[in-house]
Write a protein that holds these residues in place. Structure first.
Motif, mmCIF file in Angstrom:
data_model
loop_
_atom_site.group_PDB
_atom_site.id
_atom_site.type_symbol
_atom_site.label_atom_id
_atom_site.label_comp_id
_atom_site.label_asym_id
_atom_site.label_seq_id
_atom_site.Cartn_x
_atom_site.Cartn_y
_atom_site.Cartn_z
ATOM 1 N N ILE A 287 0.839 -1.201 0.000
ATOM 2 C CA ILE A 287 0.000 0.000 0.000
ATOM 3 C C ILE A 287 0.876 1.253 0.000
ATOM 4 N N MET A 288 1.943 1.222 0.794
ATOM 5 C CA MET A 288 2.816 2.399 0.883
ATOM 6 C C MET A 288 3.537 2.673 -0.426
ATOM 7 N N GLU A 289 3.922 1.624 -1.159
ATOM 8 C CA GLU A 289 4.668 1.858 -2.395
ATOM 9 C C GLU A 289 3.796 2.460 -3.491
ATOM 10 N N GLN A 290 2.472 2.428 -3.304
ATOM 11 C CA GLN A 290 1.597 3.078 -4.274
ATOM 12 C C GLN A 290 1.680 4.594 -4.178
ATOM 13 N N GLY A 291 2.121 5.110 -3.015
ATOM 14 C CA GLY A 291 2.351 6.544 -2.856
ATOM 15 C C GLY A 291 1.104 7.385 -2.727
ATOM 16 N N ILE B 104 -0.998 6.727 8.011
ATOM 17 C CA ILE B 104 0.072 7.681 7.697
ATOM 18 C C ILE B 104 -0.562 8.977 7.212
ATOM 19 N N ASP B 105 -0.157 10.079 7.840
ATOM 20 C CA ASP B 105 -0.662 11.390 7.450
ATOM 21 C C ASP B 105 0.243 12.434 8.099
ATOM 22 N N LYS B 106 -0.032 13.665 7.897
ATOM 23 C CA LYS B 106 0.715 14.739 8.547
ATOM 24 C C LYS B 106 0.256 14.860 10.005
ATOM 25 N N ASN C 44 11.985 4.112 2.625
ATOM 26 C CA ASN C 44 12.035 3.008 1.658
ATOM 27 C C ASN C 44 10.973 3.143 0.578
ATOM 28 N N PHE C 45 9.924 3.892 0.863
ATOM 29 C CA PHE C 45 8.843 4.057 -0.108
ATOM 30 C C PHE C 45 8.719 5.505 -0.576
ATOM 31 N N GLY C 46 9.781 6.265 -0.390
ATOM 32 C CA GLY C 46 9.809 7.631 -0.906
ATOM 33 C C GLY C 46 8.920 8.593 -0.155
ATOM 34 N N ILE C 47 8.638 8.303 1.111
ATOM 35 C CA ILE C 47 7.799 9.188 1.931
ATOM 36 C C ILE C 47 8.712 9.969 2.872
ATOM 37 N N ASP C 48 8.592 11.264 2.859
ATOM 38 C CA ASP C 48 9.464 12.128 3.659
ATOM 39 C C ASP C 48 9.036 12.063 5.140
#
Length: 341
Positions: A177-181, A215-217, A294-298
């Motif tokens: 799910i995370m790699e879908q961005g 996952i969110d701000k 690892n999944f491009g999430i800052d």
């Protein structure tokens, strides 16, 4: 000879008119005509009184009579056997036999309830393959090759290929799910997982998990705690107490394990809680920054929490089922206890 023929003719008419109502009447016919002291035997005994020049003709008449008696018996015997095979007649106007109602499996009952609770909080259901590659099952979850955390999970490898495994947790679904961005992410991941363990009352080579990911701000540990408080209240009742203990998981930091007050003894101490008053039900924590990267999430912008629970464990606490083997033995005596669930 004429007297014998008249006698045989009379018996032939009786045989042809015979219509047995049941097997008992047919047996009486057999005894009367074909028995060891029956009519056929008696008439054949009259051959000694027939003149020699008429014996050939008399023999033909007697043989025809015997064949008639035997053929009638065989014909009615066949009809009687067929009627017995058909069984009693059925009144088609009567109501049919009521079939027993099936039941949902206790693990499915509990899994559906878990999912339903988190759906009320806005979580959607996510699924993934049970045969996974190393990246999604280990490496992307902050467990690179030779990481000691891999030893915590005894793994089934597919065809002795180190790159493909039977998933050891549904965290692999979170990875996909995370790699879908597509952020934000709020999912619950139910499913079956596999570990190479000896089967016993407390362990099995396959079991079921429900893992959650948000996952969110500006997501904090307080959000995690409040989410799990709500889950416990809905699943076990408003009087259930909760406590968190520090723990370690490679994909969360900080990590914790969550206990609830024993549902059997109310915290006084029993066999289920090992006389501590508390029962551990899940692990949780804030998503590790390395996993986000690892999944491009800052990780400077986004944070998140994750949790995971065993469905068998929740079922044990809810219904006091102490042997994991019962879930997969298909014993209807066990399954019928959940008929009203």
């Amino acid at each position: 000879m004429e007297a014998l023929q008249e006698q045989i003719s009379s018996y032939e008419q009786e045989i042809k008119a015979f219509q047995p109502a049941d097997a008992a009447e047919l047996e009486a016919y057999r005894i009367k005509f074909l028995g060891t002291k029956g009519i056929v035997k008696q008439i054949f005994g009259e051959m000694k009184n027939v003149p020699v020049e008429q014996k050939k003709e008399a023999g033909q008449v007697l043989n025809a009579f015997k064949q008639l008696a035997e053929s009638q018996y065989e014909a009615f015997k066949h009809l009687t056997e067929n009627s017995q095979k058909k069984g009693p007649s059925i009144d088609e106007t009567l109501p049919g036999t009521k079939l027993p109602m099936g039941t949902r499996h206790p693990l499915r009952v509990v899994e559906n309830e878990i999912v339903s609770i988190f759906e009320k909080l806005g979580f959607s259901v996510a699924t993934g393959p049970e045969i996974e590659d190393d990246w999604h099952n280990f490496t992307s979850l902050n467990m690179p090759e030779h990481h000691p955390a891999r030893d915590m999970q005894d793994t089934f490898y597919v065809a002795q290929n180190p790159d493909w495994v039977l998933r050891t947790h549904t965290s692999s679904v979170q990875a996909r799910i995370m790699e879908q961005g597509n952020l934000p992410v709020r999912v619950i991941c139910p499913g079956r997982v596999y570990r190479n363990e000896t089967i016993s009352a407390r362990a099995h080579c396959f079991f079921h998990q429900c893992e959650g990911l948000y996952i969110d701000k500006n997501v904090s540990f307080a959000d995690l705690k409040q989410t799990l408080y709500y889950f416990v209240t809905e699943m076990f009742g408003p009087d259930t107490k909760v406590r968190f203990r520090p723990s370690y998981f490679p994909f969360t930091e900080p990590s914790a394990e969550m206990d609830i007050s024993c549902t059997v003894c109310g915290g006084k101490g029993c066999n289920l809680c090992k006389h501590t008053g508390w029962v551990e039900i899940l692990g949780c924590g804030m998503v590790h920054p390395n996993m986000l990267r690892n999944f491009g999430i800052d990780p400077e912008v986004y944070t998140g929490f994750a949790f995971g629970m065993g469905v068998e464990r929740i079922t044990q606490v809810k219904y006091q089922v102490n042997d994991l083997r019962l879930y997969s033995q298909n014993d209807v005596r066990f399954l019928r206890q959940f008929q009203s669930s």
